[in-house]
Enzyme design. Structure first.
Site, short mmCIF file in Angstrom:
data_model
loop_
_atom_site.label_atom_id
_atom_site.label_comp_id
_atom_site.label_asym_id
_atom_site.label_seq_id
_atom_site.Cartn_x
_atom_site.Cartn_y
_atom_site.Cartn_z
N PHE A 182 0.68 -1.44 0.04
CA PHE A 182 0.12 -0.19 0.17
C PHE A 182 0.89 1.12 0.43
CE2 PHE A 182 -2.13 3.48 2.02
CZ PHE A 182 -3.82 2.98 1.16
N ASP A 193 9.06 2.67 2.02
CA ASP A 193 8.12 3.15 1.77
C ASP A 193 7.92 3.35 3.24
OD1 ASP A 193 5.93 4.29 2.78
OD2 ASP A 193 4.72 3.44 1.44
N LYS A 246 3.23 9.67 8.83
CA LYS A 246 1.84 9.66 9.85
C LYS A 246 2.93 9.89 10.81
CE LYS A 246 -1.00 5.85 8.37
NZ LYS A 246 -0.67 5.10 6.17
#
Ligand SMILES: *Cc1c(COP(=O)(O)O)cnc(C)c1O
Length: 390
Positions: free
Chosen positions: A123, A209, A238
């Protein structure tokens, strides 16, 4: 828009690892707004820094120097061993920067249509390029035509990557050190080192990532540090701002020199407010040794869950690293989110059958015990009513 199937609850206040709803009921947070609030909620030092920054300066523009951005870039490059930074506002944008670096690198090497190797079950975000890179048909469905230039291989499979070594069009590999949305999937030991070596040998950029795994979540500042790997570029977001939107693309070596004035940009990216937030977060994580704490606390949760769930046949595996933990069930279990909510516990289910825990890094003894008790009760109740009935 109806982009989310929302839970029937609204939180109005938070403190540390707890949230309170409109009716005044308290919940233990074991998901941190999806890996965002690593320091927990309403952290007094962060709140104070934000208030002060709001009174001083919120935004100027990237056409001017931004000292707080320079300081943040210096801190993050020092902690990661990278050379420079580009700031944006989200994980998807940070990954867009990685993808653009890969394309620049490919064109520099004379590749007309540079390709990026990406993983099954990955993702990377919801923008057109990042959803095209994502290895999940549900994220892509309805948005075709997808962005071209991605080659997909199974995650954790170094042989699959090596089998692409003869291709002339590959510019980079984009990979999560641990897959988050994909189900807390941990690759075999040594995988990341092998990918690093292969990328070196092939002249491919290694793009990590670390949007979910970064910022102490897995027990190191960045998950790649467990294997002593330094990528050519890495994406963060995040937990970086603990809830203030900020993303970052760090780069090292030749990849750090690919961008030139006019090649990329962001209006909000790296503004004084966001950078003050992230600088404060980094300072607190460093001073309070939250990477070490996450490693310790995560191990206790992992061990506790393994012990207490051992008798449940519907639990296939409990896996994790630091405060990133997945409980793999043998069937789809999305209803567990609501059952947790009813029990005063905030959890998440991803990849249909994995209960995912991303607790704030600041958990103490009390929160560990609360979490273990509540989740064990919820899963035993689930096994009794759903699994036996099935
Ligand atoms: C959440 C996430 C993203 C997307 O971040 P946004 O801020 O929602 O755009 C990208 N990659 C990973 C690994 C993520 O966990």
């Amino acid at each position: 828009m109806a982009t989310y199937a929302r839970q029937p609850v609204a939180f109005v206040r938070g403190e540390g690892a707890y949230l309170w709803d409109e009716a005044g009921r308290r919940y233990l947070d074991a998901i941190s707004g999806i890996a965002v609030c690593g320091l927990g909620h309403a952290h007094p030092e962060l709140a104070g820094a934000l208030a002060e920054q709001a009174r001083t300066l919120l935004h100027t523009s990237n056409v001017y120097r931004i000292p707080l951005q320079e300081q943040l870039g210096a801190r993050l490059t020092a902690l990661s061993g990278m050379d420079n930074a580009f700031f944006c506002n989200s994980g998807a944008e940070a990954n867009e920067a990685l993808i653009k670096l890969a394309r620049l690198h490919g064109h520099d090497r004379g590749i007309d249509a540079p390709a990026i190797i990406v993983m099954e079950n990955s993702f990377h975000g919801r923008t057109m390029a990042t959803l095209s890179a994502t290895g999940n048909g549900k994220v892509q469905a309805g948005f075709e035509p997808l962005v071209q230039g991605f080659i997909r291989v199974p995650y954790g499979d170094i042989a699959a990557l090596r089998s692409l070594a003869a291709r002339r069009d590959v510019a980079a590999v984009l990979v999560e050190p641990i897959q988050g949305e994909g189900g807390v999937n941990i690759p075999p030991v040594g995988y990341l080192q092998d990918v690093r070596a292969l990328c070196h040998a092939q002249g491919w950029l290694l793009l990590l990532d670390e949007v979910q795994t970064g910022m102490c979540r897995t027990g190191r500042w960045f998950a790649c540090q467990h294997e002593g790997v330094t990528p050519d570029a890495m994406a963060l977001a995040k937990s970086l701002g603990n809830g203030v939107p900020i993303g970052c693309c760090l780069a090292s070596g030749p990849a750090a020199e690919l961008m030139k004035p006019g090649k990329h940009g962001s209006t909000f990216g790296g503004n004084p407010l966001a950078c003050r937030a992230a600088l404060t977060v980094v300072g607190i994580m460093e001073r309070d040794r939250l990477a070490e704490q996450a490693a310790r606390t995560g191990t206790r949760i992992l061990d506790g869950l393994r012990r207490r769930l051992a008798d449940l046949s519907c639990v296939r595996e409990v896996r994790g690293r630091g405060m990133m933990i997945g409980v793999q069930l043998d069937r789809p279990c999305n209803e567990l989110v609501k059952q947790g909510l009813d029990a005063g516990l905030l959890i998440n289910v991803t990849a249909d059958s994995v209960v995912r825990l991303l607790p704030p890094l600041i958990y103490g003894e009390t929160e560990v015990k609360l979490l273990l008790d509540a989740l064990t009760a919820v899963l035993h109740e689930y096994a009794r009513t759903r699994v036996e009935a099935a």
